[in-house]
Design an enzyme around this catalytic site. Structure first.
Site, PDB file in Angstrom:
ATOM      1  N   HIS A 172      15.251 -10.293  15.997  1.00  0.00           N
ATOM      2  CA  HIS A 172      15.586 -10.181  14.656  1.00  0.00           C
ATOM      3  C   HIS A 172      16.636 -10.265  13.866  1.00  0.00           C
ATOM      4  CE1 HIS A 172      15.273  -7.215  11.198  1.00  0.00           C
ATOM      5  NE2 HIS A 172      16.006  -6.349  11.842  1.00  0.00           N
TER       6      HIS A 172
ATOM      7  N   CYS B  15      11.311  -3.478  12.339  1.00  0.00           N
ATOM      8  CA  CYS B  15      11.582  -4.677  12.691  1.00  0.00           C
ATOM      9  C   CYS B  15      11.266  -5.275  13.948  1.00  0.00           C
ATOM     10  CB  CYS B  15      13.268  -4.631  12.922  1.00  0.00           C
ATOM     11  SG  CYS B  15      14.054  -3.693  11.144  1.00  0.00           S
TER      12      CYS B  15
ATOM     13  N   ASN C 145      18.238  -9.412   5.861  1.00  0.00           N
ATOM     14  CA  ASN C 145      17.446  -8.581   7.047  1.00  0.00           C
ATOM     15  C   ASN C 145      15.762  -8.309   6.177  1.00  0.00           C
ATOM     16  OD1 ASN C 145      16.068  -6.570   8.472  1.00  0.00           O
ATOM     17  ND2 ASN C 145      18.078  -5.458   9.056  1.00  0.00           N
TER      18      ASN C 145
END
Length: 327
Positions: free
Chosen positions: A252, A115, A282
């Site tokens: 993120h 990420c 996500n």
């Protein structure tokens, strides 16, 4: 000695057409829309089609960039694909994107920092250009996390989606967009977020051999909200600045509650945060470029704005980058 600078000169993004809503997930696992929104902020996510791969998503983001900024790729001399879901172990996803774009003279590399990948990719591109080694680099964050998501695990399947975002970083003789950075990893905590088809003895707790993402959400959450605010301060300290000077915070897009907590602990107003998770979930290495592009297309990010990009996740790895937006 010649001083070289690096600037972001174009941006693009792409998400698959297929939408998986929270109501769709109610048919797969014991969950509901209210529970998911309350805990994550996510309402829906995009899912790649059966014939869509990570390189396809990356290609489409690059083409979106090309069309919007009327730029050419033939003089691109490096392609960096930031992903934890490559099409193959080899050839690299960057090689496949190079072929799809028809770029004949470019180096190619896949970068896996999960990420934090896109922020690492920008950091690498800045270094390669500032050193004089390269002139024009395509940096793409792209993921097909649906391929490694366990849709029987209610704790993880509600989170992840597919998408991609791309930027062009070019040499500039006058100014640099890149101000300061902070990189860090705590590999001893890696077992809190992993994907492996092999069992091994590297961590204290045994690895469950599976091709699906395994996450200890509670531990990752605790790690992020305790370490990211400190890292954010490190980034601005390096530039002899303070967090109240930034115009936008682009973390993120892991979890809305997590972003809210990070903002609270770092005294950054939540309304300065840009995120892509509500409609895209996500998307790991794709989440920051997607958020960045949303800020650009909605007219929030303007020329001269000071941006703090901050990726964090698998590794457990984090990467912060302070940059001046000059597009």
């Amino acid at each position: 000695m010649t001083a070289y600078h690096a600037r972001v000169t174009a941006i693009g993004s792409y998400v698959p057409n297929q939408i998986m809503t929270n109501h769709d997930l109610e048919k797969l696992v014991e969950t509901n829309d209210e529970w998911i929104v309350q805990r994550t902020g996510i309402k829906e996510r995009r899912i790649a089609g059966q014939t869509e791969s990570t390189s396809d998503l990356a290609y489409q983001a690059a083409m979106n960039l090309k069309q919007r900024y009327n730029t050419e790729f033939q003089d691109v001399d490096m392609i960096i694909i930031c992903t934890m879901t490559p099409d193959f172990k080899t050839p690299s996803t960057a090689s496949l994107v190079q072929a799809k774009l028809g770029i004949n003279h470019a180096g190619v590399i896949d970068l896996n920092a999960a990420c934090a990948g896109f922020t690492y990719g920008l950091h690498l591109a800045n270094g390669l250009i500032s050193s004089g080694l390269h002139k024009k680099i395509l940096v793409i964050g792209a993921e097909t996390l649906s391929n490694i998501t366990d849709y029987a695990d209610r704790n993880t399947c509600i989170l992840f989606g597919d998408g991609s975002g791309a930027v062009l970083v070019e040499r500039d003789e006058v100014q640099s967009d890149f101000v300061s950075f902070y990189l860090n990893s705590e590999g001893q905590k890696g077992a809190n977020l992993y994907c492996s088809n092999l069992s091994n003895h590297l961590f204290e707790d045994p690895i469950i051999p599976t091709n699906k993402l395994i996450q200890n959400g509670r531990e990752v959450y605790k790690w992020a909200v305790s370490t990211v605010p400190r890292g954010m301060k490190q980034v601005v300290d390096q530039a002899s600045m303070t967090l109240d000077q930034i115009d936008w915070f682009i973390p993120h897009s892991a979890n809305l509650r997590m972003i809210q907590s990070i903002c609270e602990k770092s005294n950054v107003p939540f309304d300065k945060a840009l995120y892509s998770l509500i409609h895209f979930g996500n998307t790991s290495a794709a989440s920051i470029p997607l958020s960045l592009d949303i800020g650009v297309t909605e007219g929030k990010i303007k020329t001269g704005d000071l941006l703090l990009l901050y990726g964090f996740g698998g590794g457990l790895t984090q990467a912060g980058l302070l940059m001046k937006w000059s597009l």
